[in-house]
Scaffold this active site. Sequence first.
Site, PDB file in Angstrom:
ATOM      1  N   SER A 141       0.758  -1.366  -0.020  1.00 46.97           N
ATOM      2  CA  SER A 141      -0.036  -0.101  -0.041  1.00 46.97           C
ATOM      3  C   SER A 141       1.003   1.266  -0.084  1.00 46.97           C
ATOM      4  O   SER A 141       2.133   1.150   0.435  1.00 46.97           O
ATOM      5  CB  SER A 141      -0.830  -0.097   1.236  1.00 46.97           C
ATOM      6  OG  SER A 141      -1.533   1.326   1.416  1.00 46.97           O
ATOM      7  N   TYR A 154      -1.901  -1.249  10.106  1.00 51.44           N
ATOM      8  CA  TYR A 154      -1.996  -1.336   8.845  1.00 51.44           C
ATOM      9  C   TYR A 154      -0.750  -0.991   8.188  1.00 51.44           C
ATOM     10  O   TYR A 154      -0.286  -1.756   7.255  1.00 51.44           O
ATOM     11  CB  TYR A 154      -3.299  -0.730   8.307  1.00 51.44           C
ATOM     12  CG  TYR A 154      -3.418  -0.867   6.656  1.00 51.44           C
ATOM     13  CD1 TYR A 154      -4.062  -2.080   6.199  1.00 51.44           C
ATOM     14  CD2 TYR A 154      -3.161   0.349   5.871  1.00 51.44           C
ATOM     15  CE1 TYR A 154      -4.127  -2.328   4.810  1.00 51.44           C
ATOM     16  CE2 TYR A 154      -3.477  -0.130   4.569  1.00 51.44           C
ATOM     17  CZ  TYR A 154      -3.901  -1.068   3.972  1.00 51.44           C
ATOM     18  OH  TYR A 154      -4.229  -1.550   2.521  1.00 51.44           O
TER      19      TYR A 154
END
Length: 257
Positions: A141, A154
């Site tokens: 990401s 995350y």
Amino acid sequence: MRLQNKVILITGAASGIGKSTALLFGREGAQVIVNDLDEAKGIETVNEITGAGGAARFIQADVTHSDSVKAMVEQIIQAYGRIDVLFNNAGISGVGALHELEPDAWDRIMSINVKGVFLPSKHVLPHMMERKSGSIINMSSCIAEIGLARRASYAATKGAVLALTKSMQVDYAPYGIRVNALLPGTILTPFVENYLRTSYDDPEAAVASLKSRQLSSEMGRPEDVASAALFLASDESKFMMGSPLYIDGGVTFGKNA
């Protein structure tokens, strides 16, 4: 048919980016192995692929359990003789500043997002090494490169996946195996849409805020990431090795005035 006759395993392929990628890969001629824990949605994805003239099958397996992943890989090898592409897509999000996180929540996201890349790769790699070819795509990401409020867990997992990708490439380049990472920005998946609806008093204002940090002034769609995955899965990207591929609307390296 950019993926004609390639056998491709996609984890977490029942919805969102994984589903969009599976549908695109099916249209491009691949034999798509749809993996997910959600059998009903996984079979729905398979039916959409086959209904459009593609080839696909569903295999339920938990990417956090070695025996489950090993059995899935063995089933694929028995049926097709090889796995040409592995797309480690399965993952979950995590919200909260570090001091707010419970240990169980931390362990869960680490297990799914990092161990869920390790285990499929571990069990697929020996078969790719034997054939001296293969492409592995890891879902990282853009948060691996930038700071974002209340996304500590995350961010930690996606940073780990990016670092793992680079290390894997060094180890497996001698076997003709390419390992690259996708780094999406905020993508309007069903999960994100549900999160916005349930977590904000004004979901429309939340969407507007997300769009404002994009140079594109728009949020990404699952199809945007699927197209990037198609490039990495195809032979067109044969000179890409250990590379991060950004699909983020400019959020990583740009800043609106």
